[in-house]
Design an enzyme around this catalytic site. Structure first.
Site, PDB file in Angstrom:
ATOM      1  N   ASN A   9      35.886  51.275  37.640  1.00  0.00           N
ATOM      2  CA  ASN A   9      36.315  50.668  38.897  1.00  0.00           C
ATOM      3  C   ASN A   9      37.320  49.561  38.550  1.00  0.00           C
ATOM      4  O   ASN A   9      36.931  48.503  38.067  1.00  0.00           O
ATOM      5  CB  ASN A   9      35.086  50.102  39.619  1.00  0.00           C
ATOM      6  CG  ASN A   9      35.428  49.615  41.012  1.00  0.00           C
ATOM      7  OD1 ASN A   9      36.595  49.541  41.393  1.00  0.00           O
ATOM      8  ND2 ASN A   9      34.400  49.278  41.773  1.00  0.00           N
ATOM      9  N   ARG A  90      37.011  55.268  40.393  1.00  0.00           N
ATOM     10  CA  ARG A  90      36.882  55.008  41.817  1.00  0.00           C
ATOM     11  C   ARG A  90      38.287  54.777  42.353  1.00  0.00           C
ATOM     12  O   ARG A  90      39.046  53.969  41.805  1.00  0.00           O
ATOM     13  CB  ARG A  90      36.039  53.758  42.014  1.00  0.00           C
ATOM     14  CG  ARG A  90      35.998  53.362  43.447  1.00  0.00           C
ATOM     15  CD  ARG A  90      35.182  52.112  43.635  1.00  0.00           C
ATOM     16  NE  ARG A  90      35.176  51.800  45.046  1.00  0.00           N
ATOM     17  CZ  ARG A  90      35.430  50.603  45.546  1.00  0.00           C
ATOM     18  NH1 ARG A  90      35.675  49.599  44.735  1.00  0.00           N
ATOM     19  NH2 ARG A  90      35.413  50.407  46.836  1.00  0.00           N
ATOM     20  N   HIS A 179      33.246  53.130  51.371  1.00  0.00           N
ATOM     21  CA  HIS A 179      31.890  53.144  50.793  1.00  0.00           C
ATOM     22  C   HIS A 179      31.304  54.554  50.743  1.00  0.00           C
ATOM     23  O   HIS A 179      30.081  54.731  50.727  1.00  0.00           O
ATOM     24  CB  HIS A 179      30.906  52.281  51.623  1.00  0.00           C
ATOM     25  CG  HIS A 179      31.111  50.804  51.496  1.00  0.00           C
ATOM     26  ND1 HIS A 179      30.880  49.930  52.546  1.00  0.00           N
ATOM     27  CD2 HIS A 179      31.511  50.043  50.457  1.00  0.00           C
ATOM     28  CE1 HIS A 179      31.129  48.699  52.147  1.00  0.00           C
ATOM     29  NE2 HIS A 179      31.514  48.748  50.886  1.00  0.00           N
ATOM     30  N   ARG A 240      35.110  39.032  56.212  1.00  0.00           N
ATOM     31  CA  ARG A 240      35.899  39.830  57.154  1.00  0.00           C
ATOM     32  C   ARG A 240      35.282  39.781  58.541  1.00  0.00           C
ATOM     33  O   ARG A 240      34.050  39.800  58.676  1.00  0.00           O
ATOM     34  CB  ARG A 240      35.963  41.293  56.689  1.00  0.00           C
ATOM     35  CG  ARG A 240      36.744  41.485  55.422  1.00  0.00           C
ATOM     36  CD  ARG A 240      36.797  42.955  55.046  1.00  0.00           C
ATOM     37  NE  ARG A 240      36.855  43.079  53.608  1.00  0.00           N
ATOM     38  CZ  ARG A 240      36.272  44.045  52.909  1.00  0.00           C
ATOM     39  NH1 ARG A 240      35.611  45.010  53.515  1.00  0.00           N
ATOM     40  NH2 ARG A 240      36.368  44.071  51.607  1.00  0.00           N
ATOM     41  N   GLU A 381      26.912  53.650  42.878  1.00  0.00           N
ATOM     42  CA  GLU A 381      28.179  54.362  43.031  1.00  0.00           C
ATOM     43  C   GLU A 381      28.630  54.986  41.711  1.00  0.00           C
ATOM     44  O   GLU A 381      29.257  56.038  41.700  1.00  0.00           O
ATOM     45  CB  GLU A 381      29.236  53.395  43.594  1.00  0.00           C
ATOM     46  CG  GLU A 381      28.936  53.052  45.053  1.00  0.00           C
ATOM     47  CD  GLU A 381      29.635  51.811  45.572  1.00  0.00           C
ATOM     48  OE1 GLU A 381      29.235  50.703  45.143  1.00  0.00           O
ATOM     49  OE2 GLU A 381      30.539  51.933  46.398  1.00  0.00           O
TER      50      GLU A 381
END
Ligand code: ADP
Length: 404
Positions: A9, A90, A179, A240, A381
């Site tokens: 990642n 990723r 996601h 956010r 993940e």
């Protein structure tokens, strides 16, 4: 035969890695380079019971990758680079082009780069990570695993925005969702824990971390998700805003003389739990402040919980029912308080939480008479990325990007 697969990642100044033995999914080593591009970059690596951390100059992702491979050999974690069978990366945005993970070749790399404008902070750095590994391990299969791909099953009536249709045609403005690897992992894990049955399960996966999204999954297919064209949409998050009345944006911009860029920063970096509480983007700090009577911390928690419960409720409608709700990621896995507050708002589903189980480390936390199962499952993940490196056998030819 066992294989050794990297799950990578890459961020703008970081590179997170795991080397997994597959198919056992055992983590051989994992770690992170931080502050890449500086003379005091930080390198952390864990293997077996060892953990090492050092500060060193690392000017580029390429240097980080070369350094990592040298360390793996010098520490005896692997004997030779030939032991590495695959590298999974990723990639934030696969647009409409990638509906599944893809073996990386020149055309795939070019298509990912053509999508840079949809994820300007993420795709370009993901590509840098891919190129660095391809340079260091030119003969090793590499696979791109997209955050968006799991959501390709969402229907047009859900993914289109009610704005002039020409903007979808011209710029592919639509809901993509993110996601995806986490929601996919959650679906596979929860259904492996539930009794086998003919008809598929209806699952609502709640990935609540610093970035948060919820996904409605019907028999393995994503039917709706709360992030949208970008990860700014949907839930209230650490920094956010999530969904707000869009008119607020030109209103503040005009009153405060802010540019588009300023507004982007305001909504992405200065809003959410941080913006409302004025304390932190970290829920732990906010929970502590709320316990000590801080009103804005209390408000931030209530708003966060409300938005999650509202979204779950909407997704029960999308799915026309729900078998299990799953909590995952930093907040979902760790905050019993937040899980409890959310579930209290869902009692109309005849869902009840067993507060004792909620405070324990059990996977299922509902009462025996609850109509809906509730689970806490740590997301993973990296495992989805490593599984995909093995699963994707043929080179997929993505459609030519319509945006080229
Ligand atoms: P991301 O991967 O999106 O950066 P994480 O999934 O790691 O985020 O989640 C990070 C958030 O999880 C932190 O900001 C914090 O608010 C929350 N968190 C982590 N541990 C706890 C805990 N024990 N209690 C409450 N919240 C926690």
């Amino acid at each position: 035969m066992t294989k050794k697969i990297f799950a990578i990642n890459a961020g703008s100044s970081s590179l997170k890695f795991q080397l997994l033995e597959m198919p056992s999914e055992i983590v051989i080593t994992k770690g992170i380079f931080e502050r890449i591009g500086s003379s005091d970059a930080e390198f952390t690596i864990k293997y077996g019971t060892e953990k090492e951390q050092k500060t060193l100059p690392i000017q580029s992702h390429q240097e980080a990758v070369d350094n990592l491979l040298n360390v793996l050999i010098s520490k005896g974690i692997i004997q030779s680079l030939n032991e590495i069978n695959g590298v999974g990366h990723r990639v934030a945005h696969g647009g409409e082009e990638f509906q599944d993970s893809a073996i990386i070749n020149e055309s795939v790399l070019q298509t990912i780069e053509n999508l840079n404008h949809l994820a300007p902070k993420h795709n370009p750095v993901n590509v840098i990570g891919i190129k660095a590994f391809r340079a260091a391990l030119p003969n090793v299969k590499s696979v791109a695993v997209f955050d968006t791909a799991f959501h390709h099953t969402i229907k047009p009536e859900v993914y289109n925005y009610p704005i002039p249709y020409k903007y979808y045609e011209k710029y592919r403005i639509r809901k993509y969702g993110f996601h995806g690897t986490s929601h996919e992992y959650i679906y596979k894990t929860i259904t492996s824990l539930l009794d086998k049955r003919e008809e598929g399960y209806k699952i609502i996966s709640c990935h609540l971390g610093n970035g948060s999204s919820i996904c409605a999954i019907d028999n393995g297919r994503s039917v709706n998700t709360s992030m949208g064209f970008t990860p700014l949409a949907g839930l209230m998050m650490g920094t956010r805003s999530g969904d707000i009345d869009p008119s607020i944006i030109p209103f503040i911009a005009e009153k405060e003389h802010k540019s588009n860029q300023d507004m982007n920063k305001l909504l992405n970096n200065d809003s959410g739990l941080l913006g409302v509480s004025g304390i932190s983007n970290d829920l732990r700090d906010i929970e502590e402040a709320a316990t000590n009577g801080n009103k804005r911390a209390e408000l931030a928690i209530k708003m966060f919980v409300n938005r999650v419960a509202e979204t779950i409720s909407a997704y029960v409608s999308n799915l026309n029912g729900v078998d299990a709700i799953v909590f995952t990621a930093g907040i979902g896995e760790n905050s019993a308080t937040i899980r409890s507050l959310i579930c209290k708002k869902l009692s109309f589903l005849n869902l009840t939480l067993d507060e004792k189980k909620n405070g324990s480390s059990e996977a299922f936390i509902e009462t025996s008479d609850s109509r809906v199962k509730v689970a806490v499952i740590p997301t993973n993940e990296e495992v989805v990325i490593a599984r995909d490196v093995l699963r994707i056998k043929q080179e997929t030819n993505p459609y030519q990007s319509v945006l080229q």
